[in-house]
Design a protein around this motif. Structure first.
Motif, PDB file in Angstrom:
ATOM      1  N   PHE A 257       1.096   5.433  -3.925  1.00 33.82           N
ATOM      2  CA  PHE A 257       0.417   4.396  -4.697  1.00 33.82           C
ATOM      3  C   PHE A 257       0.943   3.030  -4.284  1.00 33.82           C
ATOM      4  CE2 PHE A 257       4.283   4.653  -7.028  1.00 33.82           C
ATOM      5  CZ  PHE A 257       4.433   3.429  -7.629  1.00 33.82           C
ATOM      6  N   CYS A 258       0.085   2.046  -4.428  1.00 35.23           N
ATOM      7  CA  CYS A 258       0.411   0.697  -3.982  1.00 35.23           C
ATOM      8  C   CYS A 258       1.142  -0.053  -5.085  1.00 35.23           C
ATOM      9  CB  CYS A 258      -0.890  -0.018  -3.640  1.00 35.23           C
ATOM     10  SG  CYS A 258      -0.679  -1.762  -3.356  1.00 35.23           S
ATOM     11  N   ARG A 259       2.240  -0.693  -4.724  1.00 27.75           N
ATOM     12  CA  ARG A 259       3.047  -1.444  -5.712  1.00 27.75           C
ATOM     13  C   ARG A 259       2.630  -2.905  -5.787  1.00 27.75           C
ATOM     14  NH1 ARG A 259       4.622   3.305  -3.136  1.00 27.75           N
ATOM     15  NH2 ARG A 259       6.434   4.239  -4.130  1.00 27.75           N
ATOM     16  N   ARG A 260       1.586  -3.279  -5.105  1.00 29.90           N
ATOM     17  CA  ARG A 260       1.038  -4.641  -5.155  1.00 29.90           C
ATOM     18  C   ARG A 260       2.027  -5.716  -4.710  1.00 29.90           C
ATOM     19  NH1 ARG A 260      -1.644  -4.647 -11.175  1.00 29.90           N
ATOM     20  NH2 ARG A 260      -1.995  -2.421 -11.268  1.00 29.90           N
ATOM     21  N   CYS A 261       2.905  -5.383  -3.818  1.00 33.79           N
ATOM     22  CA  CYS A 261       3.881  -6.386  -3.392  1.00 33.79           C
ATOM     23  C   CYS A 261       3.265  -7.427  -2.462  1.00 33.79           C
ATOM     24  CB  CYS A 261       5.076  -5.716  -2.717  1.00 33.79           C
ATOM     25  SG  CYS A 261       4.629  -4.863  -1.198  1.00 33.79           S
ATOM     26  N   GLY A 262       2.155  -7.077  -1.811  1.00 33.85           N
ATOM     27  CA  GLY A 262       1.447  -8.034  -0.962  1.00 33.85           C
ATOM     28  C   GLY A 262       2.053  -8.225   0.416  1.00 33.85           C
ATOM     29  N   TYR A 263       3.065  -7.457   0.762  1.00 34.21           N
ATOM     30  CA  TYR A 263       3.698  -7.645   2.074  1.00 34.21           C
ATOM     31  C   TYR A 263       2.770  -7.256   3.229  1.00 34.21           C
ATOM     32  CZ  TYR A 263       8.141  -8.203  -0.410  1.00 34.21           C
ATOM     33  OH  TYR A 263       9.145  -8.651  -1.236  1.00 34.21           O
ATOM     34  N   CYS A 264       1.722  -6.484   2.942  1.00 32.67           N
ATOM     35  CA  CYS A 264       0.814  -6.049   4.009  1.00 32.67           C
ATOM     36  C   CYS A 264      -0.100  -7.171   4.490  1.00 32.67           C
ATOM     37  CB  CYS A 264      -0.028  -4.875   3.522  1.00 32.67           C
ATOM     38  SG  CYS A 264      -0.780  -5.168   1.915  1.00 32.67           S
ATOM     39  N   ALA A 265      -0.243  -8.227   3.700  1.00 35.86           N
ATOM     40  CA  ALA A 265      -1.161  -9.312   4.056  1.00 35.86           C
ATOM     41  C   ALA A 265      -0.609 -10.130   5.224  1.00 35.86           C
ATOM     42  CB  ALA A 265      -1.358 -10.207   2.840  1.00 35.86           C
ATOM     43  N   ALA A 276      -7.966  -4.184  -3.623  1.00 34.65           N
ATOM     44  CA  ALA A 276      -8.921  -3.082  -3.469  1.00 34.65           C
ATOM     45  C   ALA A 276      -8.386  -1.817  -4.143  1.00 34.65           C
ATOM     46  CB  ALA A 276      -9.181  -2.829  -1.983  1.00 34.65           C
ATOM     47  N   PHE A 277      -7.071  -1.580  -4.012  1.00 36.32           N
ATOM     48  CA  PHE A 277      -6.474  -0.409  -4.668  1.00 36.32           C
ATOM     49  C   PHE A 277      -6.498  -0.542  -6.195  1.00 36.32           C
ATOM     50  CE2 PHE A 277      -3.769   0.023  -0.605  1.00 36.32           C
ATOM     51  CZ  PHE A 277      -4.726   0.838  -0.011  1.00 36.32           C
ATOM     52  N   VAL A 278      -6.282  -1.767  -6.655  1.00 38.08           N
ATOM     53  CA  VAL A 278      -6.331  -2.005  -8.101  1.00 38.08           C
ATOM     54  C   VAL A 278      -7.741  -1.701  -8.630  1.00 38.08           C
ATOM     55  CG1 VAL A 278      -6.250  -3.802  -9.881  1.00 38.08           C
ATOM     56  CG2 VAL A 278      -4.475  -3.721  -8.137  1.00 38.08           C
ATOM     57  N   CYS A 316       4.031  -2.739   5.434  1.00 37.96           N
ATOM     58  CA  CYS A 316       4.196  -2.172   4.085  1.00 37.96           C
ATOM     59  C   CYS A 316       5.598  -1.559   3.920  1.00 37.96           C
ATOM     60  CB  CYS A 316       3.138  -1.100   3.836  1.00 37.96           C
ATOM     61  SG  CYS A 316       3.344  -0.278   2.242  1.00 37.96           S
ATOM     62  N   PRO A 317       6.407  -2.068   2.980  1.00 31.48           N
ATOM     63  CA  PRO A 317       7.770  -1.536   2.843  1.00 31.48           C
ATOM     64  C   PRO A 317       7.800  -0.096   2.331  1.00 31.48           C
ATOM     65  CG  PRO A 317       7.332  -3.207   1.158  1.00 31.48           C
ATOM     66  CD  PRO A 317       6.126  -3.146   2.031  1.00 31.48           C
ATOM     67  N   TYR A 318       6.658   0.400   1.851  1.00 28.83           N
ATOM     68  CA  TYR A 318       6.613   1.774   1.321  1.00 28.83           C
ATOM     69  C   TYR A 318       5.982   2.743   2.315  1.00 28.83           C
ATOM     70  CZ  TYR A 318       7.842  -0.720  -2.832  1.00 28.83           C
ATOM     71  OH  TYR A 318       8.496  -1.527  -3.726  1.00 28.83           O
ATOM     72  N   GLN A 319       5.732   2.259   3.517  1.00 29.66           N
ATOM     73  CA  GLN A 319       5.125   3.091   4.569  1.00 29.66           C
ATOM     74  C   GLN A 319       3.872   3.818   4.080  1.00 29.66           C
ATOM     75  OE1 GLN A 319       8.845   3.857   4.208  1.00 29.66           O
ATOM     76  NE2 GLN A 319       9.044   1.963   5.357  1.00 29.66           N
ATOM     77  N   PRO A 321       0.099   5.090   3.896  1.00 30.10           N
ATOM     78  CA  PRO A 321      -0.970   5.293   4.875  1.00 30.10           C
ATOM     79  C   PRO A 321      -2.191   4.465   4.468  1.00 30.10           C
ATOM     80  CG  PRO A 321      -0.837   7.167   3.385  1.00 30.10           C
ATOM     81  CD  PRO A 321       0.225   6.210   2.944  1.00 30.10           C
ATOM     82  N   ILE A 322      -2.082   3.150   4.617  1.00 31.68           N
ATOM     83  CA  ILE A 322      -3.081   2.232   4.049  1.00 31.68           C
ATOM     84  C   ILE A 322      -4.484   2.525   4.570  1.00 31.68           C
ATOM     85  CG2 ILE A 322      -3.748  -0.210   3.872  1.00 31.68           C
ATOM     86  CD1 ILE A 322      -0.760  -0.912   3.967  1.00 31.68           C
ATOM     87  N   ARG A 323      -4.568   2.801   5.877  1.00 32.48           N
ATOM     88  CA  ARG A 323      -5.917   3.012   6.438  1.00 32.48           C
ATOM     89  C   ARG A 323      -6.597   4.217   5.796  1.00 32.48           C
ATOM     90  NH1 ARG A 323      -4.131   2.308  12.636  1.00 32.48           N
ATOM     91  NH2 ARG A 323      -2.228   3.133  11.708  1.00 32.48           N
TER      92      ARG A 323
HETATM   93  S1  SF4 Z   1       2.543  -3.690   1.350  1.00 34.50           S
HETATM   94 FE1  SF4 Z   1       2.066  -1.599   0.728  1.00 34.50          FE
HETATM   95  S2  SF4 Z   1       2.748  -1.476  -1.407  1.00 34.50           S
HETATM   96 FE2  SF4 Z   1       2.703  -3.636  -0.855  1.00 34.50          FE
HETATM   97  S3  SF4 Z   1       0.672  -4.351  -1.496  1.00 34.50           S
HETATM   98 FE3  SF4 Z   1       0.463  -3.719   0.615  1.00 34.50          FE
HETATM   99  S4  SF4 Z   1      -0.156  -1.563   0.536  1.00 34.50           S
HETATM  100 FE4  SF4 Z   1       0.625  -2.119  -1.453  1.00 34.50          FE
END
Ligand code: SF4
Ligand code: SF4
Length: 335
Positions: A257-265, A276-278, A316-319, A321-323
């Protein structure tokens, strides 16, 4: 309010602290009100960051005349000496103080940690600021368990901030080691970045762990503050019903699950990945299909526009599988 000692810092802090992220959602006046309410309630620990846009500044204004009632912690993502010296000065100015109790290296990965500790690295600036009496103590905030394992071996680490909640218990053994080594443990993401809706249950779970010095949920109103205090100070063992609820939450959210940290942007295709996950969560988890669709429309490009570059997964710090996760979002919303 219950108080515990934050490891080697010797600071006596409330087990419920304040996470400064939501200040970005309220204004300077709202921050003032909240800070007054926290002081009245006995909450004495405030965490913010250089990266939380207006958070340091609003807190600085709100803390005027009340600075002594709080233990202030902030953090920076800068890794070099000159940059960190500058960041500390900015934090002092923003927070309108001449002393910050705890300054933290903000989420370094292993390579960045090496850079921090190498000659010319940010640690030199921290030590100089400490010697000059501008900061009191040095800590580190992390998302990576591997880096957590590494940092607790360093004598200079006085506190570690790491995610801990019902669905993220990967740090439990290291939290116990922190206690052995007299390193304070600051629990971030107590609600798993908003994925856990029941704040009382989430904090009751955390309060059971004696290795947590402080939990720092984001709070924006007095009602949340009262509710969180009651939960954090409730030392009764979890009931059977609560344990069942915890199992249900674990099954529902799983590990992906996504923690919404936003590091992927930023996404190469303009997808608002966490948003999108929210939206998917609203549609699938909360039975709010229509609302979820509206949120999805507003979240950015549709998940189906992913060009498979993989950059988000590297960040993503949680690795996660976003795709693959986005493919499911696209299936959910049909685009
Ligand atoms: S970096 Fe990973 S955990 Fe953080 S918002 Fe993006 S998908 Fe979610
Ligand atoms: S892999 Fe897809 S979602 Fe991730 S950054 Fe690239 S385009 Fe965006």
């Amino acid at each position: 309010m219950e108080y515990r000692i934050l490891g080697k810092t010797g600071l006596k802090i409330s087990t419920l602290g304040f996470g400064g992220i939501p200040i970005q959602r309220i204004d300077a006046e709202g921050t003032k009100t909240l800070v007054r309410q926290m002081a009245a309630a006995g909450v004495n620990y405030i965490d913010t960051a250089r990266g939380y846009t207006v958070s340091e500044e609003y807190l600085g204004v709100a803390l005027e005349g009340m600075r002594e009632q709080f233990i202030l912690a902030t953090k920076s993502m800068v890794r070099d000496k000159e940059g960190m010296a500058n960041e500390i000065e900015i934090s002092l100015k923003n927070l309108r103080t001449d002393y910050i109790d705890l300054y933290q290296f903000h989420n370094p990965n292993a390579a960045q940690l090496e850079q921090i500790l190498a000659p010319g690295g940010a640690m030199e600036a921290m030590l100089e600021a400490k010697a000059a009496g501008k900061i009191g103590h040095i800590g580190v905030t992390l998302h990576s368990k591997e880096v957590f394992e590494k940092v607790i071996e360093y004598d200079w680490v006085e506190s570690v901030m790491f995610p801990y909640n019902i669905v993220e218990t990967q740090g439990e053994e290291l939290m116990a080691k922190c206690a052995e080594k007299n390193i304070g443990f600051i629990c971030m993401k107590p609600l798993a970045g908003g994925a856990i809706e029941d704040a009382t249950l989430a904090l009751r779970f955390i309060a059971q762990n004696p290795h947590v010095t402080v939990a720092i949920p984001g709070m924006a109103e007095a009602k949340e503050l009262e509710q969180n205090m009651a939960a954090m100070c409730d030392q009764r063992p979890l009931t059977e019903a609560e344990l069942t609820q915890i199992q249900q939450i674990r099954q529902q959210l799983g590990n992906n699950f996504c923690r919404r940290c936003g590091y992927c942007a930023p996404c190469s295709a303009g997808i608002g990945i966490p948003a999108a996950f929210v939206a998917e969560g609203y549609a699938l988890r909360y039975g709010l299909r229509e609302y979820g669709e509206k949120r999805y429309e507003a979240s950015g490009a549709p998940a189906s526009s992913c060009v498979d570059c993989g950059l988000c997964e590297e960040r993503c710090p949680y690795q996660l599988p976003i795709r693959n996760m986005l493919k499911k979002v696209a299936e959910t919303f049909g685009k």
